[in-house]
Design an enzyme around this catalytic site. Structure first.
Site: not given
Length: 808
Positions: A373-374, A377-378, A738, A371, A695
């Site tokens: 950054p920020g 995840k970590t 979106k 995904g 798209s």
């Protein structure tokens, strides 16, 4: 006549002839006479002498090979300038060459009539530190000692006339790399040792290796001088092994050394090995290494390598895991306490833990969080470790290009140590930590190997119970380790590695989720960090939403935390300056005063229905965006003009849209030759921003149809979907982001492909309640809902001439 070359500023040619050397290595900054008689070598020398007099001298791996090919040569050599070349009557060439620079041979470009290679210069970089200076002084002293003991350097008599001059050159050299080159060139080390020093990049490592080799040579000379007289009678009666043992004993007696500490160290290692839970084969290897160490003098350089190896073996955890008790309720509470939202991510983690609780061990895919950054995840890895009661270890893989970083260096190298995986296990002190491999998508690869290939064994549940590290050279069980990886994108992860990962995607946070994260986590954290009182600062709801929408544009909350930190800093300064305000209220207006003008202005829909303009939806790494598509017609020859920094896929979508309109002219009520005298210009604003993807197909088609039919597009409608030449509308990705972008812009109707109906469950309820979704299968349904009135087929029209330019 020798060319006038500036050796410090000249740029080496990309390709140079190659001259193989037998049983010697050429170093930069030194001169060496070379005698060559092999046909290819003479041809290479002729070519160099006729052109720029530059040639690459490379050592052979086996000096006995008469006609070496590229596989018989090392990959690092030295570019040399030919100063003199004499052709002897016997057919041999005698040349005087001066080394200029080390080069890495990228590939060989020819092998007949001589070897030629494409080369890349290895820069001579070093930092003049106190450690470097100390190593240089030590090497100089060792070299002087070597000469005093009767060592025989291989000086070129034509270049250096006496011992004093030789010592002067080495003694007054301030360049560590040149010092290494000068000493290594003139002492008769083994070719392999010289080549190793030529290939080393670090000046510190080169000096250390040279010092070790000099120490070995000095010790041999000292043994020859000091011990021969004392052991002469015994030499005739002892085997070679006994001779060496007696010489070492004599050295220790002469120096007055006591091996009591050495014996104590051996005893401690033995106790550690006996009491550890090492497997039988590992214990046997450790005891063999210990036996070899016990027979060495503690001052033997080889002893330090074995001592370091035994320390690693005994310090690693063997069968010492953390006792855990999986409590799903507690785990869920921990995840909810540490992270807001991320419902699907948390569900998958709890399912993983549930299987682990029931089976005791999981042999399945390794989890990979993917995904922007920020998005946490970590940090969620730490929460998993806390929920399980395990130790947490994290290593960052970003920028790693050497396979040895993962698998370790072989013990033959100076300064060798295990790879990062076993270093992390040692740091954790248990065999079952939660081990996070961060930024796995940013691993590189070069001539030193491919680190991602080394990860294949560690991350394969069927193989990692016997992970092999180059340094330890024993199997280590990683099957109890819970590996978690993180990445921002999947494209750069090699397919073989990606196949071992179970992908869990982070879609990014909605504005509502960011608001709650700021309220529950970020604001209290920053108030505490800046030394403010919790009841002395209040950031209102509209203040938080202003920071989210007008000062950040991201999928995560990292920049939002920075903006909150900036607000807290400015308030902290006021408090420190003696402000008498008891409570600081930060609303939307105060945010703008503290942070300055808004960085991002929200994109809103058009104020009225417009001909030739539609609203598309785009996905980016920092969330969704609305995208306006403008189409205008002008006199021309039927050309399609595309502007707005469009990528190849989006250009093809526009061409497909135009082909659809041309092939369906009757259904759209157009003249058969409607396009032949006009050019169609399609533009997507914000031209500095790259745009790509399929798209926008239905939005492009709707805008083109609107421009030709003069029927306006509804201002409150946004759309996303790929279109085919037959008019079918295909499924797209990133619908959640979106739709959230459409909601922010005030869109009230969103046209999406029928096959995306299933994705609505990911969209927050408050958005679903305010937006009407129209699911379509083909372009007819799109046009019926996007245009203010549907196009009337030509056979049904009875319009005056000139009503629509395209019909004229």
């Amino acid at each position: 006549m020798i060319p006038d070359l500036n050796l410090h500023s000249m740029k080496l040619p990309d390709r140079l002839p190659v001259g193989p050397l037998r049983d010697t290595v050429m170093f930069p900054g030194t001169s060496l006479p070379i005698v060559s008689g092999r046909p290819k070598s003479k041809a290479a020398l002729d070519k160099a002498w006729e052109t720029n007099r530059l040639i690459v001298f490379v050592a052979q791996k086996n000096g006995r090979i008469e006609d070496p090919s590229e596989k018989d040569l090392y990959q690092v050599g030295t570019v040399c300038l030919l100063k003199r070349m004499i052709k002897n009557p016997e057919g041999e060439y005698t040349v005087s060459a001066e080394g200029l620079a080390r080069v890495f041979i990228k590939n060989f470009t020819q092998d007949e009539p001589f070897l030629e290679a494409e080369v890349e210069e290895i820069p001579e970089l070093f930092e003049k530190t106190e450690e470097i200076e100390a190593l240089m002084r030590n090497v100089r002293e060792q070299f002087k000692r070597f000469i005093e003991l009767g060592g025989n350097p291989l000086f070129d008599p034509g270049a250096l006339s006496n011992w004093t001059a030789n010592l002067s050159i080495i003694s007054h050299n301030d360049d560590p790399n040149l010092l290494v080159n000068s000493v290594a060139q003139v002492i008769e080390f083994k070719t392999l040792d010289k080549q190793q020093m030529l290939e080393m990049v670090s000046a510190r490592e080169r000096l250390q290796r040279l010092s070790e080799l000099l120490a070995k040579e000095i010790k041999i000379l000292e043994i020859s001088q000091n011990i021969s007289s004392k052991t002469q009678e015994r030499v005739s009666k002892m085997t070679r092994e006994a001779i060496l043992r007696e010489q070492m004993r004599s050295i220790e007696e002469e120096l007055g050394e006591n091996d009591g500490g050495h014996s104590q160290e051996i005893h401690e290692f033995e106790q550690k090995i006996r009491h550890s839970k090492m497997p039988k084969d590992v214990r046997e290897k450790a005891l063999r290494e210990l036996s070899a160490l016990s027979k060495m003098s503690q001052y033997n350089p080889e002893a330090s390598y074995k001592r370091n190896y035994l320390e690693w073996l005994t310090d690693l955890p063997w069968g010492e895991g953390t006792t855990e008790k999986v409590n799903l309720k507690k785990a869920e509470a921990v995840l909810d306490e540490d992270h807001y939202g991320l419902k699907k991510v948390k569900e998958r983690i709890l399912e993983y833990l549930a299987v682990h609780k029931l089976s005791g061990k999981i042999k399945g895919p390794i989890i990979c969080f993917v995904g922007p950054p920020g998005t946490g995840k970590t940090s969620i890895g730490k929460s998993i470790a806390r929920a399980l009661g395990r130790k947490f270890v994290k290593i960052s893989l970003g920028g790693i290009r050497d396979e040895a970083e993962i698998r370790g260096h072989r013990r033959t190298y100076v300064g060798a140590m295990p790879g990062r995986i076993l270093q992390g296990i040692k740091q954790a002190g248990t065999t079952n930590p939660v081990f996070m491999l961060d930024e796995i998508d940013k691993i590189g690869a070069d001539y030193r190997g491919d680190p991602s290939a080394a990860l294949l064994e560690a991350l394969d549940p069927e193989q990692n119970n016997a992970f092999s590290d180059h340094y330890l050279e024993i199997p280590y069980d990683l099957s109890n380790v819970m590996f978690i990886t993180t990445a921002n994108i999947l494209d750069t992860i090699p397919p073989a590695l990606r196949d071992r990962l179970e992908i869990i995607r982070y879609a990014g946070y909605t504005e509502n989720e960011k608001f709650h994260i700021a309220r529950q986590y970020l604001i209290p954290k920053q108030i505490a960090i800046h030394g403010l009182k919790e009841d002395g600062v209040e950031i209102t709801d509209d203040g938080v939403y202003t920071m989210i929408s007008q000062y950040t544009r991201e999928a995560g909350v990292r920049n939002l935390e920075r903006e909150i930190s900036a607000v807290a800093r400015k308030i902290a300064r006021k408090v420190a300056e003696g402000s008498k305000e008891k409570k600081f209220i930060v609303d939307a207006q105060e945010v703008k005063k503290l942070l300055g003008p808004a960085t991002f202005l929200p994109q809103l829909t058009e104020v009225e229905n417009t001909v030739g303009m539609s609203t598309g939806l785009a996905w980016t790494e920092v969330g969704g965006e609305i995208m306006f598509i403008e189409v205008t017609l002008m006199p021309g020859r039927g050309q399609l003009i595309l502007t707005g920094n469009l990528g190849d896929v989006m250009k093809e979508s526009a061409q497909a849209a135009m082909s659809y309109v041309r092939s369906h002219w009757q259904i759209l009520g157009l003249n058969e030759k409607f396009y032949q005298k006009v050019d169609v210009h399609v533009h997507v604003p914000e031209g500095a921003v790259p745009k790509d993807g399929p798209s926008a197909g239905i939005a492009l088609t709707s805008a083109i149809v609107s421009a030709f039919t003069r029927i306006p597009v509804k201002k409150e409608v946004a759309m996303t979907g790929e279109v085919t030449l037959r008019g079918r509308v295909l499924e797209i990705g990133g619908l959640k982001e979106k739709v959230l972008a459409a909601h922010r812009a005030g869109v009230r109707v969103v046209i999406v492909p029928e096959n995306n109906r299933k994705d609505l469950e990911d969209i927050p309820d408050y958005v679903l309640s305010e937006i009407k979704f129209v699911f379509v299968k083909d372009m007819k349904e799109v046009l019926d809902n996007a245009l203010t009135s549907p196009p009337v087929p030509r056979s049904l029209k009875n319009l005056p001439k000139g009503t629509y330019p395209a019909l004229a």
